[in-house]
Scaffold this motif. Sequence first.
Motif, PDB file in Angstrom:
ATOM      1  N   LEU A 150      47.309  43.897  27.217  1.00 31.77           N
ATOM      2  CA  LEU A 150      45.852  43.870  27.154  1.00 31.77           C
ATOM      3  C   LEU A 150      45.266  43.206  28.389  1.00 31.77           C
ATOM      4  CD1 LEU A 150      43.256  44.354  25.451  1.00 31.77           C
ATOM      5  CD2 LEU A 150      43.551  42.021  24.618  1.00 31.77           C
ATOM      6  N   ASN A 151      45.874  42.126  28.826  1.00 30.60           N
ATOM      7  CA  ASN A 151      45.331  41.380  29.961  1.00 30.60           C
ATOM      8  C   ASN A 151      45.429  42.150  31.273  1.00 30.60           C
ATOM      9  OD1 ASN A 151      44.284  39.152  28.631  1.00 30.60           O
ATOM     10  ND2 ASN A 151      46.246  38.058  28.643  1.00 30.60           N
ATOM     11  N   MET A 152      46.344  43.082  31.390  1.00 27.54           N
ATOM     12  CA  MET A 152      46.369  43.932  32.577  1.00 27.54           C
ATOM     13  C   MET A 152      45.060  44.696  32.695  1.00 27.54           C
ATOM     14  SD  MET A 152      50.263  45.443  32.338  1.00 27.54           S
ATOM     15  CE  MET A 152      50.007  46.614  33.665  1.00 27.54           C
ATOM     16  N   VAL A 153      44.524  45.155  31.571  1.00 25.80           N
ATOM     17  CA  VAL A 153      43.278  45.902  31.558  1.00 25.80           C
ATOM     18  C   VAL A 153      42.098  44.976  31.845  1.00 25.80           C
ATOM     19  CG1 VAL A 153      41.779  47.385  30.156  1.00 25.80           C
ATOM     20  CG2 VAL A 153      44.280  47.571  29.953  1.00 25.80           C
ATOM     21  N   ARG A 154      42.078  43.830  31.209  1.00 27.62           N
ATOM     22  CA  ARG A 154      40.977  42.880  31.410  1.00 27.62           C
ATOM     23  C   ARG A 154      40.903  42.396  32.858  1.00 27.62           C
ATOM     24  NH1 ARG A 154      38.075  40.301  27.772  1.00 27.62           N
ATOM     25  NH2 ARG A 154      38.089  38.380  29.006  1.00 27.62           N
ATOM     26  N   MET A 155      42.025  42.070  33.413  1.00 29.33           N
ATOM     27  CA  MET A 155      42.011  41.490  34.755  1.00 29.33           C
ATOM     28  C   MET A 155      41.622  42.528  35.802  1.00 29.33           C
ATOM     29  SD  MET A 155      45.308  38.951  34.289  1.00 29.33           S
ATOM     30  CE  MET A 155      45.176  38.155  35.883  1.00 29.33           C
ATOM     31  N   ARG A 156      41.949  43.790  35.574  1.00 29.90           N
ATOM     32  CA  ARG A 156      41.479  44.830  36.493  1.00 29.90           C
ATOM     33  C   ARG A 156      39.954  44.908  36.488  1.00 29.90           C
ATOM     34  NH1 ARG A 156      41.935  50.778  36.727  1.00 29.90           N
ATOM     35  NH2 ARG A 156      41.413  50.821  34.505  1.00 29.90           N
ATOM     36  N   ALA A 157      39.345  44.551  35.361  1.00 27.42           N
ATOM     37  CA  ALA A 157      37.890  44.582  35.235  1.00 27.42           C
ATOM     38  C   ALA A 157      37.221  43.323  35.765  1.00 27.42           C
ATOM     39  CB  ALA A 157      37.511  44.787  33.771  1.00 27.42           C
ATOM     40  N   GLY A 158      38.001  42.421  36.343  1.00 27.93           N
ATOM     41  CA  GLY A 158      37.436  41.201  36.898  1.00 27.93           C
ATOM     42  C   GLY A 158      37.219  40.103  35.894  1.00 27.93           C
ATOM     43  N   LEU A 159      37.871  40.193  34.735  1.00 30.67           N
ATOM     44  CA  LEU A 159      37.694  39.219  33.670  1.00 30.67           C
ATOM     45  C   LEU A 159      38.914  38.308  33.571  1.00 30.67           C
ATOM     46  CD1 LEU A 159      36.230  41.558  30.915  1.00 30.67           C
ATOM     47  CD2 LEU A 159      34.965  40.005  32.424  1.00 30.67           C
ATOM     48  N   PRO A 160      38.727  37.103  33.062  1.00 32.83           N
ATOM     49  CA  PRO A 160      39.875  36.220  32.859  1.00 32.83           C
ATOM     50  C   PRO A 160      40.783  36.741  31.757  1.00 32.83           C
ATOM     51  CG  PRO A 160      37.902  35.265  31.886  1.00 32.83           C
ATOM     52  CD  PRO A 160      37.455  36.475  32.649  1.00 32.83           C
ATOM     53  N   ALA A 161      42.031  36.354  31.819  1.00 33.65           N
ATOM     54  CA  ALA A 161      42.987  36.764  30.795  1.00 33.65           C
ATOM     55  C   ALA A 161      42.570  36.215  29.432  1.00 33.65           C
ATOM     56  CB  ALA A 161      44.384  36.275  31.161  1.00 33.65           C
ATOM     57  N   SER A 162      42.738  37.026  28.417  1.00 31.83           N
ATOM     58  CA  SER A 162      42.453  36.583  27.056  1.00 31.83           C
ATOM     59  C   SER A 162      43.525  35.599  26.608  1.00 31.83           C
ATOM     60  CB  SER A 162      42.423  37.776  26.114  1.00 31.83           C
ATOM     61  OG  SER A 162      42.343  37.355  24.767  1.00 31.83           O
ATOM     62  N   THR A 163      43.119  34.640  25.797  1.00 27.99           N
ATOM     63  CA  THR A 163      44.059  33.656  25.255  1.00 27.99           C
ATOM     64  C   THR A 163      44.186  33.792  23.740  1.00 27.99           C
ATOM     65  OG1 THR A 163      42.293  32.007  25.103  1.00 27.99           O
ATOM     66  CG2 THR A 163      43.631  32.014  27.118  1.00 27.99           C
ATOM     67  N   ALA A 164      43.717  34.936  23.201  1.00 29.51           N
ATOM     68  CA  ALA A 164      43.809  35.153  21.756  1.00 29.51           C
ATOM     69  C   ALA A 164      45.257  34.984  21.312  1.00 29.51           C
ATOM     70  CB  ALA A 164      43.298  36.537  21.399  1.00 29.51           C
ATOM     71  N   ALA A 165      45.476  34.089  20.365  1.00 32.08           N
ATOM     72  CA  ALA A 165      46.845  33.723  20.026  1.00 32.08           C
ATOM     73  C   ALA A 165      47.298  34.227  18.670  1.00 32.08           C
ATOM     74  CB  ALA A 165      47.003  32.201  20.070  1.00 32.08           C
ATOM     75  N   ASP A 166      46.370  34.599  17.798  1.00 30.14           N
ATOM     76  CA  ASP A 166      46.769  35.047  16.468  1.00 30.14           C
ATOM     77  C   ASP A 166      46.409  36.506  16.288  1.00 30.14           C
ATOM     78  OD1 ASP A 166      44.045  35.221  14.735  1.00 30.14           O
ATOM     79  OD2 ASP A 166      43.928  33.558  16.159  1.00 30.14           O
ATOM     80  N   GLN A 167      46.999  37.124  15.283  1.00 29.59           N
ATOM     81  CA  GLN A 167      46.852  38.557  15.093  1.00 29.59           C
ATOM     82  C   GLN A 167      45.402  38.971  14.882  1.00 29.59           C
ATOM     83  OE1 GLN A 167      48.155  40.478  11.349  1.00 29.59           O
ATOM     84  NE2 GLN A 167      49.540  41.719  12.618  1.00 29.59           N
ATOM     85  N   GLY A 168      44.653  38.233  14.085  1.00 26.00           N
ATOM     86  CA  GLY A 168      43.276  38.596  13.786  1.00 26.00           C
ATOM     87  C   GLY A 168      42.374  38.555  15.001  1.00 26.00           C
ATOM     88  N   SER A 169      42.435  37.480  15.761  1.00 24.24           N
ATOM     89  CA  SER A 169      41.562  37.370  16.929  1.00 24.24           C
ATOM     90  C   SER A 169      41.956  38.383  17.998  1.00 24.24           C
ATOM     91  CB  SER A 169      41.601  35.951  17.497  1.00 24.24           C
ATOM     92  OG  SER A 169      42.916  35.583  17.886  1.00 24.24           O
TER      93      SER A 169
END
Length: 519
Positions: free
Chosen positions: A420-439
Motif C-alpha cells: 500500500l505504501n508504494m502507492v501512497r509514496m508515489r503520490a507524495g504522501l507519507p507512509a501509512s502506519t496503520a497497524a491493525d486489520q480494521g484501520s
Amino acid sequence: MRNITLFIAFASLAACSKKFVTLYPEGQVNEGNFFKSASDFQEALAGAYAPLRSAANVAFYLEEMRADNTFFDYNAKDRGGSGAEELAEFLDNSANTTIQTLWTADYQGIQRTNIILDKMASPPADMNDSAKNQVIGQAEALRAHYYFELVRLFGSVPLYLHEVTDAKNAVVNRSPVDAVYTQIEADLTDALGRLSPPSKWPQSGAITRGMVATELGLVYLTLKQYDKAAPLFQSVTQMGYALLPNYADVFKTANKNSTESVFEVQYKSGTDGQASQFIYYFIPTTPATGGILGASANYNNTEGSWNIPTQDLINSYEPGDTRLDASIGVIKGHLNAQTDFIPDSVVSILANLDTAGKGYGYTTSLAHRFIKKQFNPPYNTPLIYNTDDDWPVYRYSDVLMMLAESLNEQGQPGAALPYLNMVRMRAGLPASTAADQGSLRDTIAHERRVELAFENHRWFDLLRTGQAIPVMTGYGVLQKQAFPFLLPSSYNVAPNKLIYAIPFRETQVNPGLGQNPGY
C-alpha cells in the motif's frame, strides 16, 4: 457479430432456404472461406477485442457515476440524457438504453470469443502450438472478462459457451451467479497456463498472463477467497511491472501500455472507427470548446457534462496528494447572451477549490470541474469526437492495493502495508502506519478511491466490501440537500438496486429470462 435479438430474426429468415445458408458469396469474407489460416484467427481475435470499446464507451455511467465519485451537470435548458441521470440517482429501470448498450456489447464479445473457441477445435495447419495457446488463452480471458462485468452488474445472466448458430440455441435462460463465476474461474485458470507475461514495453495491448492473473485475483477477492487471490497478485509483482514515477504521466497518450499498464482498452484516433471521445463527455456542453481543447478544436460539444467529479471525492484527498491536480481540472468561463457556458481557460484545481460543494450548473457557476485523465491537449485533429486516449482497466497500482487487501483480510496487516505504501509514496504522501486489520482496511479503501478515481472501480469496490448501501444512502442525503432538482425518490439505495435490471428488450425476446427483483 449481431446481438442475440437481431440474430433470432436473421436465423428465422435463414431457415426458410437451405440454399441461402449453404452458398457463400465469392470475393467476400464469410464462414465458408474464413478460419482457414492462422492469420484468419488473428483477425477474428481482433474482432473479439472490439466490443471492449463499445462497453467502455458507456461503462462509466453504470460503474462510476453510480457511486459517489462523480455526478453530472444539470442543464435546465436541455433535458436530454435523462436516462444517464437516472443511473446516478438510482431511478433507472429496465428500459434504460445505456444498460441495454452495455449488455449488448458484452454479449457481442462473448459470441465472438465463442466462435473462435469452437473453431479452434480444428485449428489450421499453419498454426503452431504457441500460436494456438495465444489464440485460445486470449479468447478465454476475453470471454471471462465480459462475463465478469455482466455478473457484477446484473447478477445471474445467460451463459453462452458456444457459437449461437440458429434461433433454437439463441434463447438461453439465466444461469445462477455461482455457475457464472465457476465458468469465469475456469476460463481464466486455463488462460493463465497458456499465456506469457509481457516481454517488452510498451506492450501491444493484447491480453497477457499479467492481466489474467490480475483479473482472476480480483474474482477471488470479490468472492472473498483471499488465500487464492494473494498468490496471483504476488505473481504479477514478478512480471516486470512498475509504477511510473509521476502519477500524472500514467494517463498521457505517449505512455499507453506502459510498465504500469496491466490492461487497457485500446483506442486509436482516425477514421477507422477506433477513436475515443471521453474528453467530450467529461467537459461541459458548450457551443465553443476552444477555451478547453484549443483554437484548432473549437467545436459545438453536445455530448458533455457527464462524470463530473464530486465535492465528496475532492474532500477525500489528503493535503499534498499529487493525484488531485493530476486527476481533476477546473474550466473557467463566462455565460453568453443565451446563458450558454463559454470556456475561457483550464486552470489547476489547487487554486480553485469550491468549498461550497456546488461546482455544477450552467446558471450558478462559471467554473466547472472535469476529469483530466483523458485530457491530452493540444487537439489538432480536424475530426470532432476523435481522440487517442485508451481506457485503463487494470494498473499496477491496483494490483499492489489488491495484494495489500488480500493479505490484510487474511490477518496479515504487517505484510500488506509495504504494498500500500508504494502507492501512497508515489503520490507524495507519507507512509501509512496503520497497524491493525480494521484501520488498514479503511486506509486501503481510501487509497483505492483516490488512486483509481474515474477508472470504473468505485461502484464495484463498494459492492465488494458491502459498503454500497450505507455509503450511497448517506451520500444521497447530502446530494439532495445540495441540488434541489433531485426528486425525493432519488438515492433510494434498496438492496435490489445493487444490480441493474435485465434490459427490457431482452425479456421481450426471451420471457424466460425473468426480471431482477424490484424492477
